[in-house]
Enzyme design. Structure first.
Site, mmCIF file in Angstrom:
data_model
loop_
_atom_site.group_PDB
_atom_site.id
_atom_site.type_symbol
_atom_site.label_atom_id
_atom_site.label_comp_id
_atom_site.label_asym_id
_atom_site.label_seq_id
_atom_site.Cartn_x
_atom_site.Cartn_y
_atom_site.Cartn_z
ATOM 1 N N ASP A 13 0.862 -1.184 0.000
ATOM 2 C CA ASP A 13 0.000 0.000 0.000
ATOM 3 C C ASP A 13 0.899 1.235 0.000
ATOM 4 O OD1 ASP A 13 -2.349 1.692 0.555
ATOM 5 O OD2 ASP A 13 -1.452 1.882 2.537
ATOM 6 N N ASP A 15 -0.102 5.198 0.902
ATOM 7 C CA ASP A 15 -0.268 6.185 1.974
ATOM 8 C C ASP A 15 -0.371 5.503 3.335
ATOM 9 O OD1 ASP A 15 -0.634 8.779 0.388
ATOM 10 O OD2 ASP A 15 -2.036 7.399 -0.579
ATOM 11 N N GLY A 48 -5.279 3.041 -3.472
ATOM 12 C CA GLY A 48 -6.563 3.606 -3.848
ATOM 13 C C GLY A 48 -6.404 4.774 -4.796
ATOM 14 N N LYS A 199 -8.528 -4.839 -3.465
ATOM 15 C CA LYS A 199 -7.097 -5.023 -3.744
ATOM 16 C C LYS A 199 -6.719 -6.509 -3.761
ATOM 17 C CE LYS A 199 -5.321 -0.701 -1.714
ATOM 18 N NZ LYS A 199 -4.374 -0.149 -0.707
ATOM 19 N N ASP A 222 -2.281 -0.350 5.840
ATOM 20 C CA ASP A 222 -2.559 0.407 7.063
ATOM 21 C C ASP A 222 -4.037 0.721 7.287
ATOM 22 O OD1 ASP A 222 -2.655 2.443 4.961
ATOM 23 O OD2 ASP A 222 -2.647 3.894 6.613
ATOM 24 N N ASN A 225 -9.125 -0.768 3.512
ATOM 25 C CA ASN A 225 -9.077 -1.162 2.106
ATOM 26 C C ASN A 225 -7.918 -2.114 1.811
ATOM 27 O OD1 ASN A 225 -7.198 0.928 2.520
ATOM 28 N ND2 ASN A 225 -7.328 1.618 0.396
#
Length: 272
Positions: A13, A15, A48, A199, A222, A225
């Protein structure tokens, strides 16, 4: 975890995970991941974000693998030219119905995107860190008047987070459509998505293409999602700074957070 020199697929991921609080990849993490990439491990960015807000980091890492965008709604082949591009579009009729049920009186903004067009009620510079408008066709104003195509993403920003229940009620009228709320300072933003788009499903497609089994997959995230990529991988890590909801699903939690090179600290423990 055993020391190993086997080749792995590493799904990251962005962010709150790969990127630190300054929205950059630290030099130590960058150099370590570049070395793993050169050693033959497959590094996959899973975000995302739209492709235009990912590609600079992809190039910085010198990757060639496909990229998971829009939380799995779009897989960009990257430099893997034989990988089939995947795109799921959110039906515009559903979008307009949900917006109508919420009511414009409660909406601060709506964010809808394809790879070429952005549809907004109004300009919102606070979202630029995630959704830059560079080289995009931007359509401002009422969605029912401007939108004439299906989109890959649907975000709702309410005027008051107390109105989030109106978004939930509007979404609940549609089977197979779900809702997740952003966290931190973004509590007034929610993402509307189809339950079969995530995902994890996108990661599975990439693993099948490379013929990599889940027991050779490592993933880091984190937020909620990231649940599906964490559950898919043998080594599924929630970051130390992750949401509690993700930590409940994670097999492992990193010892260090995204500002402390948390990813590479765990990769070293695995033996990579």
């Amino acid at each position: 975890m055993n020391q190993t020199k086997e080749k792995y697929l590493i799904a990251l991921d962005m962010d709150g995970t790969l990127l630190n609080k300054d929205h950059i990849i630290s030099l130590e993490t960058l150099n370590y991941l570049k070395k793993l990439n050169k050693d033959g491990h497959k590094i996959i960015i899973s975000s995302g974000r739209p492709i235009r807000n990912i590609i600079s980091f992809y190039n910085e890492l010198e990757l060639t693998t496909p990229i998971i965008c829009y939380n799995g709604a779009y897989i960009y082949p990257g430099k893997e030219i034989n990988f089939p591009e995947y795109c799921f579009s959110f039906p515009q009729a559903k979008i307009k119905s949900i917006i109508q049920d919420i009511g414009y009186d409660h909406l601060d903004n709506v964010i809808l995107e394809t790879n070429k067009d952005i549809y907004l009620l109004k300009d919102d510079e606070t979202l630029e860190v995630f959704f830059t408008k560079n080289n995009m066709n931007v359509h401002l104003g009422p969605i029912e008047e401007n939108l004439n195509e299906d989109t890959m993403t649907m975000l709702i920003k309410v005027k008051d987070e107390k109105d989030n229940h109106l978004v939930q009620e509007a979404v609940d009228k549609h089977p197979n459509i779900k809702l997740r709320f952003w966290s931190g300072k973004w509590l007034d933003i929610s993402e509307i998505y189809f339950s079969f788009i995530n995902k994890g499903k996108a990661l599975q497609k990439i693993c099948e293409y490379f013929k990599i089994e889940p027991d050779h997959v490592i993933s880091f995230g984190d937020a909620s999602n990231d649940i599906e990529i964490i559950k898919y991988a043998k080594y599924g890590f929630a970051m130390k700074n992750a949401e509690d909801d993700l930590k409940k699903h994670a097999k492992y939690i990193t010892e260090f957070d995204n500002n402390e090179n948390g990813i590479i600290m765990e990769l070293k423990k695995i033996g990579l």
